[in-house]
Design an enzyme around this catalytic site. Structure first.
Site, PDB file in Angstrom:
ATOM      1  N   TYR A  70       0.782  -1.319   0.074  1.00  0.00           N
ATOM      2  CA  TYR A  70       0.129   0.149  -0.127  1.00  0.00           C
ATOM      3  C   TYR A  70       0.849   1.200   0.148  1.00  0.00           C
ATOM      4  O   TYR A  70       1.988   1.219   0.630  1.00  0.00           O
ATOM      5  CB  TYR A  70      -0.768   0.082   1.269  1.00  0.00           C
ATOM      6  CG  TYR A  70      -2.401  -0.054   0.869  1.00  0.00           C
ATOM      7  CD1 TYR A  70      -3.036   0.819   0.106  1.00  0.00           C
ATOM      8  CD2 TYR A  70      -3.183  -1.243   1.119  1.00  0.00           C
ATOM      9  CE1 TYR A  70      -4.379   0.911  -0.131  1.00  0.00           C
ATOM     10  CE2 TYR A  70      -4.484  -1.236   0.829  1.00  0.00           C
ATOM     11  CZ  TYR A  70      -4.935  -0.089   0.171  1.00  0.00           C
ATOM     12  OH  TYR A  70      -6.349  -0.231  -0.225  1.00  0.00           O
ATOM     13  N   GLU A 113      -0.692   5.025  -0.682  1.00  0.00           N
ATOM     14  CA  GLU A 113      -1.240   5.914  -0.623  1.00  0.00           C
ATOM     15  C   GLU A 113      -0.131   7.310  -0.583  1.00  0.00           C
ATOM     16  O   GLU A 113       0.495   7.374   0.203  1.00  0.00           O
ATOM     17  CB  GLU A 113      -2.373   6.132   0.104  1.00  0.00           C
ATOM     18  CG  GLU A 113      -3.723   5.258  -0.125  1.00  0.00           C
ATOM     19  CD  GLU A 113      -4.737   5.002   0.997  1.00  0.00           C
ATOM     20  OE1 GLU A 113      -4.114   5.747   2.074  1.00  0.00           O
ATOM     21  OE2 GLU A 113      -5.678   4.974   0.878  1.00  0.00           O
ATOM     22  N   ASP A 127      -6.953  13.166 -25.619  1.00  0.00           N
ATOM     23  CA  ASP A 127      -6.751  11.829 -25.411  1.00  0.00           C
ATOM     24  C   ASP A 127      -6.079  10.892 -26.429  1.00  0.00           C
ATOM     25  O   ASP A 127      -6.841  10.701 -27.557  1.00  0.00           O
ATOM     26  CB  ASP A 127      -8.343  11.378 -24.947  1.00  0.00           C
ATOM     27  CG  ASP A 127      -8.565   9.809 -24.392  1.00  0.00           C
ATOM     28  OD1 ASP A 127      -7.279   9.179 -24.685  1.00  0.00           O
ATOM     29  OD2 ASP A 127      -9.424   9.325 -24.263  1.00  0.00           O
ATOM     30  N   THR A 140      -4.208   5.561 -22.144  1.00  0.00           N
ATOM     31  CA  THR A 140      -4.347   4.210 -21.634  1.00  0.00           C
ATOM     32  C   THR A 140      -2.821   3.600 -21.852  1.00  0.00           C
ATOM     33  O   THR A 140      -2.173   4.124 -22.805  1.00  0.00           O
ATOM     34  CB  THR A 140      -5.125   3.365 -22.234  1.00  0.00           C
ATOM     35  OG1 THR A 140      -5.135   3.322 -23.717  1.00  0.00           O
ATOM     36  CG2 THR A 140      -6.696   3.803 -21.912  1.00  0.00           C
ATOM     37  N   LYS A 188      -2.578  -0.055 -25.031  1.00  0.00           N
ATOM     38  CA  LYS A 188      -3.271  -0.422 -26.256  1.00  0.00           C
ATOM     39  C   LYS A 188      -1.803  -0.277 -27.000  1.00  0.00           C
ATOM     40  O   LYS A 188      -0.960  -1.123 -26.840  1.00  0.00           O
ATOM     41  CB  LYS A 188      -4.115   0.821 -26.794  1.00  0.00           C
ATOM     42  CG  LYS A 188      -5.479   0.813 -25.912  1.00  0.00           C
ATOM     43  CD  LYS A 188      -6.456   1.952 -26.381  1.00  0.00           C
ATOM     44  CE  LYS A 188      -7.865   1.996 -25.919  1.00  0.00           C
ATOM     45  NZ  LYS A 188      -7.981   2.001 -24.582  1.00  0.00           N
ATOM     46  N   ARG A 248      -2.643  -2.978 -18.256  1.00  0.00           N
ATOM     47  CA  ARG A 248      -3.783  -2.034 -18.129  1.00  0.00           C
ATOM     48  C   ARG A 248      -3.747  -0.860 -17.314  1.00  0.00           C
ATOM     49  O   ARG A 248      -3.607  -1.456 -16.018  1.00  0.00           O
ATOM     50  CB  ARG A 248      -4.875  -3.135 -17.835  1.00  0.00           C
ATOM     51  CG  ARG A 248      -5.232  -4.132 -18.746  1.00  0.00           C
ATOM     52  CD  ARG A 248      -6.815  -4.525 -18.818  1.00  0.00           C
ATOM     53  NE  ARG A 248      -7.590  -3.647 -19.594  1.00  0.00           N
ATOM     54  CZ  ARG A 248      -7.444  -3.822 -20.726  1.00  0.00           C
ATOM     55  NH1 ARG A 248      -6.904  -5.000 -21.408  1.00  0.00           N
ATOM     56  NH2 ARG A 248      -8.595  -3.226 -21.722  1.00  0.00           N
TER      57      ARG A 248
HETATM   58  C1  LIG Z   1     -10.116   7.204 -26.569  1.00  0.00           C
HETATM   59  C2  LIG Z   1     -10.123   6.320 -25.567  1.00  0.00           C
HETATM   60  N1  LIG Z   1     -10.087   6.865 -24.224  1.00  0.00           N
HETATM   61  C3  LIG Z   1     -10.278   6.234 -22.989  1.00  0.00           C
HETATM   62  C4  LIG Z   1     -10.536   4.908 -22.908  1.00  0.00           C
HETATM   63  C5  LIG Z   1     -10.693   4.174 -21.915  1.00  0.00           C
HETATM   64  O1  LIG Z   1      -9.792   3.313 -21.437  1.00  0.00           O
HETATM   65  P1  LIG Z   1     -10.195   2.274 -20.310  1.00  0.00           P
HETATM   66  O2  LIG Z   1     -11.201   1.213 -21.129  1.00  0.00           O
HETATM   67  O3  LIG Z   1      -8.868   1.775 -19.962  1.00  0.00           O
HETATM   68  O4  LIG Z   1     -11.065   2.855 -19.123  1.00  0.00           O
HETATM   69  C6  LIG Z   1     -10.530   4.176 -24.184  1.00  0.00           C
HETATM   70  C7  LIG Z   1     -11.000   2.803 -24.636  1.00  0.00           C
HETATM   71  O5  LIG Z   1     -11.134   2.313 -25.301  1.00  0.00           O
HETATM   72  C8  LIG Z   1     -10.250   4.857 -25.666  1.00  0.00           C
HETATM   73  O6  LIG Z   1     -10.513   4.434 -26.662  1.00  0.00           O
END
Ligand SMILES: Cc1ncc(COP(=O)(O)O)c(C=O)c1O
Length: 409
Positions: free
Chosen positions: A51, A53, A197, A223, A226, A232
């Site tokens: 842990y 935090e 994003d 993320t 991918k 993950r």
């Molecule tokens: C553009 C985009 N942002 C965020 C996410 C969310 O990711 P997670 O599934 O890890 O929460 C995804 C998932 O496919 C995504 O394509």
């Protein structure tokens, strides 16, 4: 695996079966990949036992001499790799990373803009069924009906009229490059934060196959599982002045203790992503998607936007005699795993849409090249023509198995 078998043979058997499946089929869901053995080992390490935090060298629990170093290393690698001033590597995944951004710079009820889910955006960019559309006021932007491309002029008009405090750029199902520079201009014109994003395209932003979001964005989320081929997880990059708000939003705002095993695996993945081999991999992902698109076009398929600039292609099934769900189901029976997906301005419902989304990141990790993509386009053509014919699906399944055996994991 031996350890799991001894304690829990049922779970061991399921993991073994999934391992076999991942090797025996063509995994073409664009958001999936194969993490390296080093990343998987770090994910399964004893760091899961601790842990911690708080943040490096400022924790609420004792016993952190190694954990602090792990997280500090992950942060400095993230900053170096993306050229960012600040990084937070604790978000549990992509959606929590995006949630932390809202939490850091907005108040509930503030106005935001994001790409419409139906146009290829993500749930967390303002969809009504996610926290983002429930706790914030949202205006959504989308695509040009004729071209299927992002309509930046309309986006600017909406932004000027709506005056959002935050604009999300980025997509889950858009086969073309996104112009972060224009979106940064629009955000500055209306005094909004620009959040990019880059979950789907983070690798391409690093290899130069897609424009980099910095310096246009105030905040970047991604993320790590991918194209980055990590565990993950998620990470947030931002300007230094926004760092303390982001840190507070992640912990204690939204999360508890960080998943230190994941943090270590992110650090490993970032180290791997800093190599020339990773850049070559990303170049090949794009070349493979281009070859797949070309192969499909030559076999009469209609593709959204007519092709691809990145790692994915979106088949428009409207000219075929099957829906996206029918085609994705038939492809799975033939050993090709993709997902049914909405196409722009789709007249069909999300549960049974008109498109199929295909990506090349996982196939490219296996070492497949352009000529393999042409073979796969041929398989997909055979499946689309014979989607109700088990003999056709069986024949393609056999050929897929042969191709997979040429590229063992
Ligand atoms: C553009 C985009 N942002 C965020 C996410 C969310 O990711 P997670 O599934 O890890 O929460 C995804 C998932 O496919 C995504 O394509």
């Amino acid at each position: 695996m031996d350890q799991i078998s001894r304690v829990d043979p049922e779970i061991a058997q399921l993991i073994a079966a999934e391992t076999k499946r991942q090797g025996a089929v063509l995994r073409m869901i664009p958001s999936e990949n194969y993490a390296s053995p080093a990343v998987l080992a770090a994910t399964g390490s004893v760091l899961a036992n601790k842990y911690s935090e708080g943040y490096p060298f400022a924790r609420y629990y004792q016993g952190q001499p190694y954990i602090d170093k792990v997280e500090a290393l992950a942060i400095s690698r993230a900053k170096d790799l993306f050229g960012a001033e600040y990084a937070n590597v604790q978000p549990y995944s992509g959606s929590p990373a995006n949630m932390a951004v809202y939490f850091a710079v907005l108040q509930p009820g503030d106005k935001v803009m994001g790409m419409d889910l139906a146009a290829g955006g993500h749930l967390t960019h303002g969809s009504k069924v996610s926290f983002s559309g429930r706790f914030y006021q949202v205006a959504q932007y989308g695509l040009n009906r004729e071209t299927g491309l992002l309509d930046y002029d309309r986006m600017r008009e909406i932004a000027k009229e709506y005056q959002p405090k935050l604009i999300f750029a980025g997509a889950s199902s858009y086969p073309r490059a996104i112009d972060f520079a224009i979106m940064g201009e629009v955000a500055r014109e209306v005094g909004a934060y620009l959040v990019t994003d880059i979950s789907h395209i983070s690798g391409l932003c690093l290899s130069g196959d897609h424009p980099h979001p910095l310096p246009h964005a105030d905040l970047v989320t991604t993320t790590t599982h991918k194209m980055l081929r990590g565990p993950r997880g998620g990470l947030i990059l931002c300007r230094k002045d926004l760092g303390p708000s982001i840190d507070k939003a992640v912990f204690p705002g939204l999360q508890g203790g960080p998943h230190n095993n994941t943090t270590a695996a992110i650090a490993v993945a970032l180290k791997e992503a800093a190599t020339p081999e990773f850049a070559d991999y990303c170049h090949q992902v794009v070349k493979n998607a281009g070859a797949l698109a070309q192969g499909l076009l030559e076999r009469g398929f209609k593709l959204v936007t007519g092709g691809t600039d990145n790692h994915l292609v979106l088949i428009d099934c409207q000219p075929l005699d099957c829906s996206g769900k029918d085609l994705a189901g038939a492809l799975e029976k033939a050993g090709i795993v993709a997902n049914a997906n909405k196409i722009p301005f789709d007249p069909r419902p999300a549960q049974d849409p008109s498109g199929v989304r295909l990506g090349t990141p996982a196939l490219t990790t296996r070492g497949m090249q352009e000529e393999d993509m042409v073979e796969i386009a041929e398989f997909i053509g055979q499946v689309a023509r014979g989607w109700q014919d088990q003999a056709v699906l069986d024949k393609v399944f056999g050929a897929v198995g042969e191709l997979c055996r040429r590229y063992p994991l």
